[in-house]
Design an enzyme around this catalytic site. Structure first.
Site, PDB file in Angstrom:
ATOM      1  CE1 TYR A  72      -3.336  -3.013   0.804  1.00 39.62           C
ATOM      2  CE2 TYR A  72      -4.364  -1.099  -0.224  1.00 39.62           C
ATOM      3  CZ  TYR A  72      -4.390  -2.441   0.108  1.00 39.62           C
ATOM      4  OH  TYR A  72      -5.468  -3.214  -0.266  1.00 39.62           O
ATOM      5  NE  ARG A  75      -2.813  -0.340  -4.911  1.00 41.02           N
ATOM      6  CZ  ARG A  75      -3.990  -0.753  -4.412  1.00 41.02           C
ATOM      7  NH1 ARG A  75      -4.036  -1.606  -3.402  1.00 41.02           N
ATOM      8  NH2 ARG A  75      -5.115  -0.283  -4.903  1.00 41.02           N
ATOM      9  CD  GLN A 107     -15.591  -1.382  -9.831  1.00 46.46           C
ATOM     10  OE1 GLN A 107     -15.422  -2.559  -9.498  1.00 46.46           O
ATOM     11  NE2 GLN A 107     -15.660  -1.033 -11.092  1.00 46.46           N
ATOM     12  CG  ASN A 108     -10.699   3.577  -9.790  1.00 45.19           C
ATOM     13  OD1 ASN A 108     -10.711   2.349  -9.912  1.00 45.19           O
ATOM     14  ND2 ASN A 108     -10.835   4.398 -10.816  1.00 45.19           N
ATOM     15  CG  HIS A 125     -14.091  -1.065  -3.925  1.00 40.96           C
ATOM     16  ND1 HIS A 125     -13.760  -1.487  -5.199  1.00 40.96           N
ATOM     17  CD2 HIS A 125     -15.291  -1.641  -3.636  1.00 40.96           C
ATOM     18  CE1 HIS A 125     -14.706  -2.301  -5.646  1.00 40.96           C
ATOM     19  NE2 HIS A 125     -15.651  -2.406  -4.722  1.00 40.96           N
ATOM     20  CB  SER A 198     -12.362  -6.276 -15.603  1.00 42.16           C
ATOM     21  OG  SER A 198     -12.433  -6.345 -14.177  1.00 42.16           O
ATOM     22  CG  ASN A 222     -12.756  -1.674 -21.047  1.00 41.99           C
ATOM     23  OD1 ASN A 222     -11.616  -1.804 -21.518  1.00 41.99           O
ATOM     24  ND2 ASN A 222     -13.109  -2.214 -19.896  1.00 41.99           N
ATOM     25  N   PRO A 223     -11.169   0.032 -23.819  1.00 43.79           N
ATOM     26  CG  PRO A 223      -8.886   0.269 -23.387  1.00 43.79           C
ATOM     27  CD  PRO A 223     -10.235   0.597 -22.840  1.00 43.79           C
TER      28      PRO A 223
END
Ligand code: BV8
Length: 251
Positions: A72, A75, A107-108, A125, A198, A222-223
């Site tokens: 963490y 990150r 969600q980030n 989250h 995803s 989304n690619p």
């Protein structure tokens, strides 16, 4: 951008202009162009190098607190160094132009949406920048942080309680008020954009189906293919930083 994508954006712009309420559900792909690795992208995804259950869970933290704390810390440094990109800015400026029409549900655990102006982003989250105690203080008096050893999580000098990141780990409930606000936004919007996810993690992924069943038009941005493509009415095969400004700027 290819002709299909441009046509898809043009069609979707009409819906953005007419939608009284708009929800944008974002995942790790929303932060990718700001340099924050996604979880599952094969080449760079964090989980291609780590076992998520081992790192993003209470059991994993209790089993190896220093390792999880170090993950963490790495990150957190990445989030601090990252900057919002044109897609984040397009969402922040849209919210400024149209107060009350846009709900960002993310969600980030980074704060890029907030730094771009979407201060009321619903962060399902949690917040990687926040700390909290791992357990309730056994003495009920509140824990007093001891000086942390380098690389180890801070702990309580009296009871040994550990400090953990303020995120939602696997097997943990999402913050109730945030989750119910996200459910309500999904059920009352005319349009949901699903950007950079995803669709692998629940219950967040279920918001797209919830919006569709409530009558919203659902579009994925989304690619690559995602688990939510079949739930969507429309899939735009492009990236967040390229598509969102083309979709929102000037509306
Ligand atoms: C819970 C915080 C119950 C930590 C994270 C059904 C219902 C409910 C639960 C479950 C269920 N089935 C299974 C479960 C259990 C579990 C789960 O979903 N497991 C999965 C793996 C199968 N869910 C849970 O445990 C949840 N809790 O259900 O609790 C409960 C209830 C009551 C009481 C007690 C317990 C909690 C889940 C939250 C876990 N925490 N993060 C941290 O960050 O360290 S999840 C983690 O994954 C991140 O938050 C991340 O955002 C999220 C989802 O991943 P994505 O965002 O989609 O990222 P990913 O890498 O997968 O995909 C990136 C996408 O971006 C790709 O599609 C790629 O193509 C695209 N992309 C790449 N570049 C770009 C791009 N898109 C656009 N532009 C680009 N440039």
């Amino acid at each position: 951008m290819d002709a299909d994508l441009l046509a898809g954006i043009a069609a979707l712009r009409q819906r953005v202009a007419s939608a009284r309420r708009l929800v944008v559900l974002t995942g790790a792909g929303m932060s990718a162009e700001s340099g924050i690795p996604t979880f599952r992208d094969a080449m760079t995804g964090l989980w291609s190098r780590f076992d998520p259950a081992a790192l993003a869970s209470e059991e994993g933290f209790r089993a190896a607190p220093d390792r999880v704390w170090a993950w963490y810390a790495e990150r957190r440094a990445g989030v601090r160094a990252a900057r919002p990109h044109a897609g984040h800015r397009a969402l922040g400026q849209f919210a400024h132009r149209h107060p009350g029409r846009l709900t960002v549900v993310s969600q980030n655990v980074d704060d890029l949406h907030q730094r771009a102006g979407n201060l009321d982003t619903l962060r399902l989250h949690g917040d990687i920048g926040a700390d909290r105690w791992l357990s309730a203080c056994p003495r009920g008096l509140g824990c007093s942080p001891a000086s942390a050893l380098p690389g180890a999580p801070p702990h309580c000098a009296d009871c040994g309680n550990l400090v953990r990141p303020g995120v939602v780990w696997f097997g943990e409930a999402l913050p109730e008020a945030t989750w119910s606000a996200a459910e309500s936004a999904a059920e009352h919007c005319a349009l949901m954009l699903v950007v950079g996810t995803s669709g692998a993690v629940w219950p967040a992924a279920g918001l797209a189906g919830r919006a569709r069943r409530a009558g919203a038009h659902v579009a994925v941005i989304n690619p690559h293919a995602s688990e939510l493509d079949d739930t969507a009415h429309q899939v735009l095969a492009g990236t967040a930083a390229a598509v969102l400004p083309a979709l929102l700027d000037g509306v």
